[in-house]
Design a protein around this motif. Structure first.
Motif, short mmCIF file in Angstrom:
data_model
loop_
_atom_site.label_atom_id
_atom_site.label_comp_id
_atom_site.label_asym_id
_atom_site.label_seq_id
_atom_site.Cartn_x
_atom_site.Cartn_y
_atom_site.Cartn_z
N LEU A 1 62.86 36.60 -8.15
CA LEU A 1 61.97 37.46 -8.96
C LEU A 1 61.09 36.64 -9.90
N LEU A 2 61.02 35.32 -9.65
CA LEU A 2 60.27 34.44 -10.56
C LEU A 2 58.81 34.84 -10.68
N GLU A 3 58.21 35.20 -9.56
CA GLU A 3 56.76 35.44 -9.56
C GLU A 3 56.35 36.62 -10.41
N ARG A 4 57.27 37.55 -10.61
CA ARG A 4 56.91 38.75 -11.39
C ARG A 4 57.48 38.70 -12.82
N SER A 5 57.92 37.50 -13.23
CA SER A 5 58.53 37.35 -14.56
C SER A 5 57.72 36.39 -15.42
N LYS A 6 57.71 36.68 -16.72
CA LYS A 6 57.03 35.81 -17.68
C LYS A 6 57.98 35.61 -18.86
N GLU B 1 65.82 30.33 -20.75
CA GLU B 1 66.12 29.46 -19.59
C GLU B 1 67.08 30.17 -18.63
N MET B 2 68.01 30.90 -19.24
CA MET B 2 68.99 31.64 -18.41
C MET B 2 68.30 32.75 -17.62
N VAL B 3 67.34 33.43 -18.28
CA VAL B 3 66.58 34.49 -17.57
C VAL B 3 65.88 33.86 -16.36
N LYS B 4 65.29 32.68 -16.60
CA LYS B 4 64.55 32.02 -15.52
C LYS B 4 65.47 31.69 -14.35
N THR B 5 66.66 31.17 -14.67
CA THR B 5 67.63 30.85 -13.61
C THR B 5 68.00 32.12 -12.84
N ASN B 6 68.26 33.21 -13.59
CA ASN B 6 68.62 34.46 -12.92
C ASN B 6 67.47 34.97 -12.06
N ALA B 7 66.24 34.88 -12.62
CA ALA B 7 65.07 35.34 -11.86
C ALA B 7 64.95 34.55 -10.55
N GLN B 8 65.22 33.26 -10.66
CA GLN B 8 65.15 32.39 -9.47
C GLN B 8 66.22 32.81 -8.46
N ASN B 9 67.43 33.04 -8.95
CA ASN B 9 68.52 33.45 -8.06
C ASN B 9 68.20 34.74 -7.32
N PHE B 10 67.45 35.64 -7.98
CA PHE B 10 67.16 36.95 -7.36
C PHE B 10 65.77 36.98 -6.71
N LEU C 1 65.34 42.25 -15.39
CA LEU C 1 65.48 41.82 -13.98
C LEU C 1 66.03 42.97 -13.13
N SER C 2 66.89 43.81 -13.73
CA SER C 2 67.38 44.97 -12.97
C SER C 2 66.22 45.92 -12.66
N LEU C 3 65.30 46.07 -13.63
CA LEU C 3 64.14 46.94 -13.37
C LEU C 3 63.21 46.32 -12.33
N LEU C 4 63.06 45.00 -12.36
CA LEU C 4 62.22 44.35 -11.33
C LEU C 4 62.80 44.59 -9.94
N LYS D 1 55.92 44.13 -13.17
CA LYS D 1 56.08 42.81 -13.77
C LYS D 1 56.78 42.96 -15.11
N VAL D 2 57.58 41.96 -15.47
CA VAL D 2 58.28 42.01 -16.76
C VAL D 2 58.01 40.74 -17.55
N SER D 3 57.70 40.92 -18.85
CA SER D 3 57.65 39.79 -19.78
C SER D 3 58.94 39.80 -20.57
N PHE D 4 59.64 38.67 -20.57
CA PHE D 4 60.92 38.55 -21.27
C PHE D 4 60.66 37.86 -22.61
N PHE D 5 61.06 38.51 -23.69
CA PHE D 5 60.74 38.07 -25.06
C PHE D 5 62.06 37.76 -25.76
#
Ligand SMILES: C[S@@+](CC[C@H](N)C(=O)[O-])C[C@H]1O[C@@H](n2cnc3c(N)ncnc32)[C@H](O)[C@@H]1O
Length: 295
Positions: free
Chosen positions: A166-171, A155-164, A133-136, A143-147
């Motif tokens: 950045l959801l659209e560029r995250s998988k 789920e936590m990554v998704k919450t953080n992506a939402q807060n920032f 998410l820092s790189l996004l 785009k970043v895929s989180f594995f």
């Protein structure tokens, strides 16, 4: 509700003394962070400030201090940690992001100075998502895929992506790199599109060393995020086994390593078709990140 006007230093001084007495060096900062949390304030509170505090907020502050006195880290009390340029939420399935890992972000930025490049990145073992998410945040077209093997951490990554925003560029990809053919499942999910960059801060503590870590780490960081197996290198073996299959031929791989692991990690990487390009030190002078290319 009645509020009391109070000088911050007068309020926190007795608590600082209690925390110092049990060996907490960051007592002043910890008290101010816990006070901010009690007041539901986003910004840092300073010693010299005057604040208005209600009885309820005061009670909350005392309760948070009590938790800190029991040895719980501030980040686990407030479930937040600043990393690079953002504040990440944590849960009990995620590692508490470490400032040493910012070396990896700096290293990627040095290698890819063109911020508008459209990079396809994979963050292997993403935890809170602090690396990806820092790189996004730095690369607005990428785009970043989180594995991760932990659904709860994804789920936590998704919450953080939402807060920032950045959801659209995250998988989010729930896979286990100990599964021998993990790359095949991954490429299927990605429609056979390979990555420009792989980043990873895998678990690298030898199992026998976990019991000698500080209580704050061994009690509150998830075992799976720390445990690197007998010699600390199990995750590198599993990941490198398939890594060259998922990276473009001109792609780069950035791995965080533990202190003194550079030679062993390099040997494993070479065995699996990668070659070391550069070694980067963290602020304490410890080699922390290795950049690899694909042979
Ligand atoms: C050291 S933590 C790093 C977290 C985050 N990237 C950071 O730097 O704070 C390692 C992560 O790898 C994940 N992990 C451990 N074993 C795994 C496996 N076999 N397959 C996929 N992910 C795994 C853990 O759940 C954890 O989130």
């Amino acid at each position: 509700m009645t509020y009391k006007n109070i000088d911050v230093y007068n309020l926190i001084k007795p608590e600082i003394l209690k925390l110092r007495k049990i060996g907490i060096d960051t007592a002043n900062l910890d008290c101010r962070l816990l006070l901010s949390e009690s007041l539901d304030r986003y910004e840092t509170i300073y010693n010299h400030q005057n604040i208005y505090i209600s009885e309820k907020e005061m009670k909350k502050f005392k309760n948070l201090i009590q938790q800190r006195l029991s040895g719980k880290p501030v980040s686990r009390i407030i479930n937040k940690r600043s990393f690079w340029k953002k504040e990440f939420e944590l849960n009990d399935a995620t590692l508490d992001p470490r400032s040493d890992s910012e070396t990896l972000i700096e290293t990627v930025i040095e290698c890819y100075p063109e911020k508008l490049e459209c990079l396809k990145i994979i963050d292997l073992g993403s935890g809170t998502g602090c690396l990806g998410l820092s790189l996004l945040g730095e690369y607005p077209c990428s785009k970043v895929s989180f594995f991760d093997t932990s659904k709860k951490s994804l789920e936590m990554v998704k919450t953080n992506a939402q807060n920032f925003d950045l959801l659209e560029r995250s998988k989010y990809i729930n896979l286990d790199w100990n599964f021998r053919d993990w790359h095949k499942k991954l490429l299927k999910i990605e429609n056979n599109m390979k990555y420009d960059i792989a980043i990873s801060n895998p678990p690298y503590i030898p199992t026998k060393d976990i019991k000698i870590l500080t209580k704050e780490v061994k009690k509150y960081d998830p075992f799976i995020a720390l445990n690197g197996g007998k010699d600390g290198l199990d995750s590198y073996r599993s990941i490198f086994f398939n890594l060259s299959n998922i990276i473009k031929s001109n792609g780069k791989v950035f791995f965080e390593i533990g202190k003194g692991q550079e030679n062993d990690v390099t040997k494993i990487a070479i065995k699996h078709g990668l070659f070391p390009k550069e070694y980067k030190k963290d602020l304490s002078g410890v080699t922390r990140v290795i950049i690899f290319g694909i042979k």
